[in-house]
Design a protein around this motif. Structure first.
Motif, short mmCIF file in Angstrom:
data_model
loop_
_atom_site.label_atom_id
_atom_site.label_comp_id
_atom_site.label_asym_id
_atom_site.label_seq_id
_atom_site.Cartn_x
_atom_site.Cartn_y
_atom_site.Cartn_z
N SER A 41 4.39 -29.83 12.34
CA SER A 41 3.92 -28.84 13.31
C SER A 41 4.33 -29.21 14.73
O SER A 41 4.65 -28.33 15.54
CB SER A 41 2.40 -28.68 13.21
OG SER A 41 2.04 -28.00 12.02
N ARG A 45 6.53 -26.69 17.13
CA ARG A 45 5.95 -26.28 18.41
C ARG A 45 6.84 -26.68 19.59
O ARG A 45 6.79 -26.04 20.65
CB ARG A 45 4.55 -26.89 18.57
CG ARG A 45 3.52 -26.26 17.66
CD ARG A 45 2.22 -27.02 17.67
NE ARG A 45 1.31 -26.50 16.65
CZ ARG A 45 0.19 -27.12 16.27
NH1 ARG A 45 -0.14 -28.27 16.83
NH2 ARG A 45 -0.56 -26.59 15.34
N LEU A 50 5.89 -24.96 23.12
CA LEU A 50 4.44 -24.96 23.12
C LEU A 50 3.95 -26.40 23.31
O LEU A 50 2.86 -26.63 23.83
CB LEU A 50 3.90 -24.39 21.80
CG LEU A 50 4.14 -22.89 21.59
CD1 LEU A 50 3.66 -22.48 20.22
CD2 LEU A 50 3.46 -22.07 22.67
N TYR A 82 6.74 -16.34 16.71
CA TYR A 82 5.95 -17.51 16.33
C TYR A 82 4.67 -17.04 15.64
O TYR A 82 3.91 -16.25 16.21
CB TYR A 82 5.61 -18.35 17.56
CG TYR A 82 5.15 -19.75 17.25
CD1 TYR A 82 6.01 -20.84 17.40
CD2 TYR A 82 3.87 -20.00 16.78
CE1 TYR A 82 5.60 -22.13 17.09
CE2 TYR A 82 3.45 -21.28 16.47
CZ TYR A 82 4.32 -22.34 16.64
OH TYR A 82 3.90 -23.62 16.31
N PHE A 84 1.17 -18.45 14.07
CA PHE A 84 0.32 -19.62 14.17
C PHE A 84 -0.49 -19.84 12.88
O PHE A 84 -0.65 -18.96 12.05
CB PHE A 84 -0.66 -19.46 15.33
CG PHE A 84 0.00 -19.35 16.68
CD1 PHE A 84 0.17 -20.46 17.48
CD2 PHE A 84 0.44 -18.12 17.15
CE1 PHE A 84 0.77 -20.37 18.72
CE2 PHE A 84 1.05 -18.01 18.40
CZ PHE A 84 1.21 -19.14 19.19
N GLN A 85 -1.04 -21.07 12.78
CA GLN A 85 -1.97 -21.36 11.68
C GLN A 85 -3.19 -20.45 11.79
O GLN A 85 -3.67 -19.92 10.80
CB GLN A 85 -2.43 -22.82 11.75
CG GLN A 85 -1.34 -23.84 11.46
CD GLN A 85 -1.88 -25.25 11.50
OE1 GLN A 85 -3.08 -25.48 11.32
NE2 GLN A 85 -1.01 -26.22 11.74
N HIS A 86 -3.71 -20.32 13.00
CA HIS A 86 -4.87 -19.46 13.25
C HIS A 86 -4.37 -18.14 13.82
O HIS A 86 -3.32 -18.08 14.46
CB HIS A 86 -5.84 -20.16 14.20
CG HIS A 86 -6.32 -21.49 13.69
ND1 HIS A 86 -7.25 -21.60 12.70
CD2 HIS A 86 -5.94 -22.75 14.02
CE1 HIS A 86 -7.45 -22.88 12.44
NE2 HIS A 86 -6.67 -23.60 13.22
N ASN A 88 -5.35 -16.04 16.19
CA ASN A 88 -5.26 -15.87 17.64
C ASN A 88 -5.21 -14.40 18.07
O ASN A 88 -4.48 -14.03 18.99
CB ASN A 88 -4.04 -16.61 18.21
CG ASN A 88 -4.16 -18.11 18.06
OD1 ASN A 88 -5.25 -18.64 17.99
ND2 ASN A 88 -3.04 -18.79 18.02
N GLN A 143 -3.91 -12.24 9.48
CA GLN A 143 -2.66 -12.99 9.61
C GLN A 143 -1.46 -12.04 9.54
O GLN A 143 -0.45 -12.26 10.21
CB GLN A 143 -2.56 -14.06 8.52
CG GLN A 143 -1.36 -15.00 8.68
CD GLN A 143 -1.37 -15.78 9.98
OE1 GLN A 143 -1.29 -15.21 11.07
NE2 GLN A 143 -1.45 -17.09 9.87
N TRP A 160 7.30 -20.36 11.72
CA TRP A 160 6.04 -20.20 10.98
C TRP A 160 5.36 -21.56 10.91
O TRP A 160 5.88 -22.48 10.28
CB TRP A 160 6.29 -19.68 9.57
CG TRP A 160 7.12 -18.44 9.48
CD1 TRP A 160 8.47 -18.33 9.64
CD2 TRP A 160 6.65 -17.11 9.18
NE1 TRP A 160 8.88 -17.03 9.45
CE2 TRP A 160 7.79 -16.26 9.18
CE3 TRP A 160 5.39 -16.57 8.92
CZ2 TRP A 160 7.69 -14.90 8.91
CZ3 TRP A 160 5.31 -15.21 8.66
CH2 TRP A 160 6.44 -14.39 8.66
N ASP A 161 4.20 -21.69 11.53
CA ASP A 161 3.48 -22.96 11.57
C ASP A 161 2.30 -22.92 10.60
O ASP A 161 1.20 -22.55 10.95
CB ASP A 161 3.00 -23.24 12.99
CG ASP A 161 2.35 -24.61 13.14
OD1 ASP A 161 2.42 -25.41 12.18
OD2 ASP A 161 1.77 -24.88 14.20
#
Length: 257
Positions: A41, A45, A50, A82, A84-86, A88, A143, A160-161
């Motif tokens: 990750s 990033r 980031l 991008y 994210f895992q979450h 957001n 998501q 894609w994280d």
């Protein structure tokens, strides 16, 4: 399309990414895998800053992102999606407003942004939920809105994280299906950090395995998971064999019953 040279990041005494080199061709889907804490990750990033790298270069179509000023970097990020895992997402905004927001802030008219956002939601099967707010959506649906938000810019490179890391196992599949469709049509170059072995086997053009901040193995899935040369690759091979044997025993037991 993407070329990473000697990328390095250290947090205190911890070297998270150590002199990493990687190239990704236009239209290629590359999956980065490895144990937790290996630097996956952090690497992804740093590609769009980031996280700021300590050393090294990141070239996108020949432009070194590490040398860009804030305004030029902001424009470059419009070419880089991008996820994210979450999720957001902004809770007070509807799905389509979440997708539109970056476009409008980037200077597009609300009408043009709405059309692009709606098209992006359609790509991930969420157009019928465009007026729903995040609290009205499942984790998988949220998501997918996050993916649409990235797609709305029509990026040349998608990062894609671990996009399924925050999802309940029952919701993972719906996100992976969207990712598989995007990879199939090769609308963008894709670099994916994930633990999803089945997805990597099915979609990846190339698997990159990391350990302790560096790349220890790289190759097509059948090479890396069938005839690995690294200890991490061997661990993945053993895990795949275990999962296959467990599934076989389960099916055999159901047949007997």
């Amino acid at each position: 399309m993407l070329k990473i040279q000697n990328l390095t990041k250290q947090f205190g005494s911890l070297v998270a990414v150590n002199n990493l080199n990687l190239s990704v061709a236009k239209g290629e889907t590359v999956v980065i895998m490895g144990p937790s804490g290996c630097g996956k990750s952090t690497t992804i990033r740093m590609i769009n800053r980031l996280i700021e790298p300590d050393r090294g270069s990141v070239f996108v179509d020949g432009v070194d992102i590490t040398g860009l000023d804030a305004n030029t970097l902001r424009n470059m990020r419009k070419r880089i999606g991008y996820v994210f895992q979450h999720f957001n997402l902004i809770n007070r905004l509807s799905a389509i407003e979440n997708v539109m927001l970056g476009l409008v802030m980037g200077g597009q008219s609300k009408e043009a942004a709405y059309d692009k956002a709606l098209a992006a939601l359609a790509k991930v099967g969420m157009e019928q939920f465009k007026e729903h707010k995040p609290g009205q959506l499942s984790g998988g649906q949220q998501q997918r809105v996050g993916i649409a938000r990235a797609l709305a810019f029509e990026p040349e490179l998608m990062l894609w994280d671990e996009p399924t890391a925050s999802l309940d196992p029952m919701l993972v599949r719906e996100v992976l299906v969207v990712m598989e469709e995007l990879a199939k049509y090769r609308a963008a170059t894709m670099l994916v950090v994930t633990h999803e072995i089945a997805f990597a086997l099915h979609v990846a053009d190339r698997i990159v395995l990391m350990e302790e901040g560096g790349i220890v193995e790289s190759g097509i899935p059948s090479q890396v998971f069938v005839n690995p040369v690294s200890s991490v690759g061997c661990q993945y091979k053993e895990l795949i064999e275990y999962q296959l044997n467990t599934s076989a025993r389960t099916l055999a037991g159901q047949h007997v019953a």
